[in-house]
Scaffold this active site. Structure first.
Site, mmCIF file in Angstrom:
data_model
loop_
_atom_site.group_PDB
_atom_site.id
_atom_site.type_symbol
_atom_site.label_atom_id
_atom_site.label_comp_id
_atom_site.label_asym_id
_atom_site.label_seq_id
_atom_site.Cartn_x
_atom_site.Cartn_y
_atom_site.Cartn_z
ATOM 1 N N ASP A 276 0.823 -1.227 0.000
ATOM 2 C CA ASP A 276 0.000 0.000 0.000
ATOM 3 C C ASP A 276 0.849 1.267 0.000
ATOM 4 O OD1 ASP A 276 1.030 0.006 2.523
ATOM 5 O OD2 ASP A 276 -0.901 0.008 3.581
ATOM 6 N N HIS B 282 20.475 26.064 8.382
ATOM 7 C CA HIS B 282 20.189 27.261 7.577
ATOM 8 C C HIS B 282 20.224 28.515 8.450
ATOM 9 C CE1 HIS B 282 18.437 29.859 4.608
ATOM 10 N NE2 HIS B 282 17.481 30.181 5.463
ATOM 11 N N ARG C 148 18.442 38.436 -4.953
ATOM 12 C CA ARG C 148 17.767 37.299 -5.588
ATOM 13 C C ARG C 148 16.659 37.803 -6.502
ATOM 14 N NH1 ARG C 148 17.881 32.084 -5.800
ATOM 15 N NH2 ARG C 148 19.455 31.686 -4.208
ATOM 16 N N GLU D 10 3.149 2.120 2.282
ATOM 17 C CA GLU D 10 3.680 2.527 3.584
ATOM 18 C C GLU D 10 5.089 1.995 3.785
ATOM 19 O OE1 GLU D 10 0.937 1.425 6.660
ATOM 20 O OE2 GLU D 10 -0.530 2.952 6.052
ATOM 21 N N ASP E 294 29.994 28.369 -0.022
ATOM 22 C CA ASP E 294 28.591 28.600 0.350
ATOM 23 C C ASP E 294 28.152 27.509 1.325
ATOM 24 O OD1 ASP E 294 26.191 29.926 0.380
ATOM 25 O OD2 ASP E 294 25.910 29.888 -1.787
ATOM 26 N N LYS F 24 24.448 40.225 -2.965
ATOM 27 C CA LYS F 24 23.547 39.361 -3.756
ATOM 28 C C LYS F 24 22.116 39.871 -3.701
ATOM 29 C CE LYS F 24 22.072 34.770 -2.796
ATOM 30 N NZ LYS F 24 22.438 33.364 -2.608
HETATM 31 C C1 R5P Z 1 21.573 31.638 0.519
HETATM 32 O O1 R5P Z 1 21.348 32.311 1.496
HETATM 33 C C2 R5P Z 1 22.429 30.434 0.611
HETATM 34 O O2 R5P Z 1 23.592 30.698 1.342
HETATM 35 C C3 R5P Z 1 22.802 29.917 -0.765
HETATM 36 O O3 R5P Z 1 23.597 30.887 -1.430
HETATM 37 C C4 R5P Z 1 21.604 29.628 -1.610
HETATM 38 O O4 R5P Z 1 20.652 28.900 -0.902
HETATM 39 C C5 R5P Z 1 22.013 28.851 -2.836
HETATM 40 O O5 R5P Z 1 20.885 28.586 -3.604
HETATM 41 P P1 R5P Z 1 20.984 28.374 -5.164
HETATM 42 O O6 R5P Z 1 21.992 27.289 -5.414
HETATM 43 O O7 R5P Z 1 19.590 27.964 -5.546
HETATM 44 O O8 R5P Z 1 21.377 29.678 -5.785
#
Ligand code: R5P
Length: 292
Positions: free
Chosen positions: A35, A125, A187, A37, A214, A185
């Site tokens: 199923d 994170h 985004r 699981e 990173d 940076k």
């Molecule tokens: C951002 O704050 C993180 O340190 C990374 O730079 C980010 O998560 C990288 O994401 P991506 O590979 O999608 O650019």
């Protein structure tokens, strides 16, 4: 003391067991019922044993396996359970950004820690997540693992792709005794970013070996843009290094196309895992998770 390697972290778990003086190591049997699981089974009784269970939770399946394995370890009579989550998924939702949202990171850590005596993780994170644990929780970092690798290679400049990574790149700079810079940076969307150089750069970039550092590589958008910016300044070589290499879709290939090397630690299984955090996890288990 026993080490159990969940399906998401088998190789790293075996490395941890070696770092702990060849502690007995096992992997669970995992299958799905008709199923759909999940079913897991560990290798027998663990009466009075101290157990280290290692499993990253990148996917929902990883998380469910971890929770079932924790219960199996308790059911087997273990005395203490130390849960190692090298990559903690859902950690980006570390606050409720809009009304009605959960704090997913908090929800996860509360479920993960419920059967554990202590939890060890790597490069969360956000540091606020560590404070969400109610049980003893420890955070290793990928910096020493990557430093051990970079020490053997030419490095002229360390680069953080954003200001948020400045402390990381500063720490690496102190270990390797190399200068550093951080890009600004912005985004644009989930796969695209705009980067700009700082006004002062400590060395002439032409012909130099540059390492972009990173915490996580996800879509690769950040690293690809950083590498392109550096090549526009005629650098000699670009290396990308991170703790957690998720490399979604074709991210690894896109990064390979604009860099000379890609390194990640072994918190997640991927083609770039060349630096192991096992010694750093084992150090925390020995030092902080008493008595082992
Ligand atoms: C951002 O704050 C993180 O340190 C990374 O730079 C980010 O998560 C990288 O994401 P991506 O590979 O999608 O650019």
């Amino acid at each position: 003391m026993h080490v159990i390697g969940g399906p998401a972290s088998t190789a790293l778990a075996e490395r941890v067991s070696r770092e702990l003086g060849n502690a007995p190591f096992g992997i669970p049997f995992v299958k799905r019922f008709p199923d759909g699981e999940l079913y897991v089974r560990i290798g027998g009784r663990l009466e009075g044993e101290d157990v280290v269970l290692v499993q990253s939770t990148r996917t929902d399946e990883d998380l469910l396996q971890l929770l079932l394995l924790e219960d199996a370890v308790r059911e087997a009579g273990a005395r203490r359970l130390y849960v190692v989550v090298p990559y903690l998924g859902y950690a980006r939702q570390d606050r409720s950004f809009f009304p009605g949202e959960p704090v997913s990171a908090r929800s996860l850590v509360h479920h993960i820690e419920s059967d554990a005596d202590a939890v060890v993780t790597v490069d969360l994170h956000s540091t606020t997540t560590l404070a969400e644990f109610r049980k003893p929780a420890f955070e290793a970092t990928g910096i020493p693992a990557i430093a051990r690798l970079l020490r053997e290679r030419p490095v002229d400049l360390l680069v953080s792709p954003d200001k948020g990574g400045m402390e990381r790149v500063k720490r690496m700079s102190a270990i390797l005794d190399r200068p550093w810079i951080a890009f600004d940076k912005k985004r644009i969307d989930s796969e695209h970013v705009e980067l700009s150089f700082p006004s002062e750069i400590p060395i002439a970039l032409e012909g130099k070996h540059i390492v972009i550092l990173d915490d996580v590589i996800t879509t690769g958008g950040t690293i690809v843009e950083a590498a392109k910016q550096l090549h526009r300044r005629n650098v000699g070589a670009v290396v990308a290094a991170c703790t957690h290499g998720l490399f979604l879709k074709d991210a690894f290939e896109r990064i390979k196309a604009v860099t000379d090397e890609v390194y990640s630690t072994d918190t997640l299984m991927n083609p770039a895992e060349k630096a192991s955090v096992a010694p750093d996890i084992a150090q925390i288990l020995r030092r902080d998770c008493v008595p082992l």
